[in-house]
Motif scaffolding. Structure first.
Motif, PDB file in Angstrom:
ATOM      1  N   GLN A   1      19.554   4.870  31.121  1.00  0.00           N
ATOM      2  CA  GLN A   1      19.438   5.034  32.709  1.00  0.00           C
ATOM      3  C   GLN A   1      19.287   6.597  32.905  1.00  0.00           C
ATOM      4  OE1 GLN A   1      22.662   3.043  34.186  1.00  0.00           O
ATOM      5  NE2 GLN A   1      21.995   0.909  33.402  1.00  0.00           N
ATOM      6  N   ILE A   2      19.638   7.456  32.341  1.00  0.00           N
ATOM      7  CA  ILE A   2      19.639   8.665  32.999  1.00  0.00           C
ATOM      8  C   ILE A   2      18.413   9.268  32.764  1.00  0.00           C
ATOM      9  CG2 ILE A   2      20.353  11.102  32.312  1.00  0.00           C
ATOM     10  CD1 ILE A   2      23.421  10.013  32.156  1.00  0.00           C
ATOM     11  N   GLU A   3      17.666   8.966  31.509  1.00  0.00           N
ATOM     12  CA  GLU A   3      16.492   9.183  30.810  1.00  0.00           C
ATOM     13  C   GLU A   3      15.227   8.568  31.816  1.00  0.00           C
ATOM     14  OE1 GLU A   3      15.889   8.045  26.945  1.00  0.00           O
ATOM     15  OE2 GLU A   3      17.298   9.815  26.067  1.00  0.00           O
ATOM     16  N   ASN A   4      15.703   7.460  32.316  1.00  0.00           N
ATOM     17  CA  ASN A   4      14.758   6.725  33.212  1.00  0.00           C
ATOM     18  C   ASN A   4      14.788   7.346  34.762  1.00  0.00           C
ATOM     19  OD1 ASN A   4      13.866   4.988  31.388  1.00  0.00           O
ATOM     20  ND2 ASN A   4      15.432   3.221  31.916  1.00  0.00           N
TER      21      ASN A   4
ATOM     22  N   ILE B   1      11.653   9.228  36.331  1.00  0.00           N
ATOM     23  CA  ILE B   1      11.317   9.017  37.887  1.00  0.00           C
ATOM     24  C   ILE B   1      11.410  10.028  38.502  1.00  0.00           C
ATOM     25  CG2 ILE B   1      11.985   7.859  39.928  1.00  0.00           C
ATOM     26  CD1 ILE B   1      13.025   5.606  38.270  1.00  0.00           C
ATOM     27  N   ALA B   2      12.306  11.132  38.564  1.00  0.00           N
ATOM     28  CA  ALA B   2      12.335  12.422  39.361  1.00  0.00           C
ATOM     29  C   ALA B   2      11.084  13.483  38.820  1.00  0.00           C
ATOM     30  CB  ALA B   2      13.693  13.082  39.071  1.00  0.00           C
ATOM     31  N   TRP B   3      10.628  13.336  37.890  1.00  0.00           N
ATOM     32  CA  TRP B   3       9.681  14.156  37.366  1.00  0.00           C
ATOM     33  C   TRP B   3       8.367  13.547  37.714  1.00  0.00           C
ATOM     34  CZ3 TRP B   3       5.373  13.255  34.255  1.00  0.00           C
ATOM     35  CH2 TRP B   3       4.683  14.350  33.865  1.00  0.00           C
ATOM     36  N   GLU B   4       8.344  12.277  37.662  1.00  0.00           N
ATOM     37  CA  GLU B   4       6.811  11.591  38.333  1.00  0.00           C
ATOM     38  C   GLU B   4       6.746  12.143  39.879  1.00  0.00           C
ATOM     39  OE1 GLU B   4       7.131   7.612  37.030  1.00  0.00           O
ATOM     40  OE2 GLU B   4       6.776   8.195  35.118  1.00  0.00           O
ATOM     41  N   ARG B   5       7.784  11.828  40.589  1.00  0.00           N
ATOM     42  CA  ARG B   5       8.226  11.945  41.889  1.00  0.00           C
ATOM     43  C   ARG B   5       7.726  13.392  42.552  1.00  0.00           C
ATOM     44  NH1 ARG B   5      13.175   9.779  44.852  1.00  0.00           N
ATOM     45  NH2 ARG B   5      12.058   8.050  44.865  1.00  0.00           N
TER      46      ARG B   5
END
Length: 117
Positions: free
Chosen positions: A88-91, A95-99
């Motif tokens: 979940q942390i990796e996901n 998501i933060a990197w994509e944002r």
């Protein structure tokens, strides 16, 4: 093996190849368990496979977990489901990197539009 199969009265008749087949299955299970436990031990800088690594290896493998669901390994501790949290942390990090990438792309487009106007 044959002696135990006959003594256990698992069937009325036992073929000559039944003990050989059973020994092969047990050897495969032992090698699979040793391989998975060794991989768990290598993740930490360890030279030995402890009962803790055996528990972690069994609980992370779906098939072994179903086979050994009622087994307690002495000295292995409990299986905390932390690897689900790691996923979940990796996901969330993904998501933060994509944002962040999307925001940077929008900022570049805004700069281009400001230069045009």
């Amino acid at each position: 093996m044959e002696r135990y199969l006959r003594k256990g009265r698992y069937a009325k008749r036992i073929g000559k190849t039944a003990p050989v087949y059973l020994a092969a299955v047990l050897e495969y299970l032992a090698s699979e368990l040793a391989e998975l436990s060794g991989n768990m031990a290598k993740e930490k800088p360890m030279n030995r496979i402890r009962p803790r690594e055996i528990v972690l290896a069994v609980r992370q493998d779906d098939e072994l977990d179903r086979l050994l669901k009622d087994i307690t390994i002495p000295g292995g501790g409990i299986y905390a489901i932390t690897w689900h949290l790691d996923r979940q942390i990796e996901n969330l990090e993904q998501i933060a990197w994509e944002r962040q990438q999307a925001e940077e792309a929008l900022a570049v487009q805004a700069v281009d539009l400001d230069g045009v106007i």
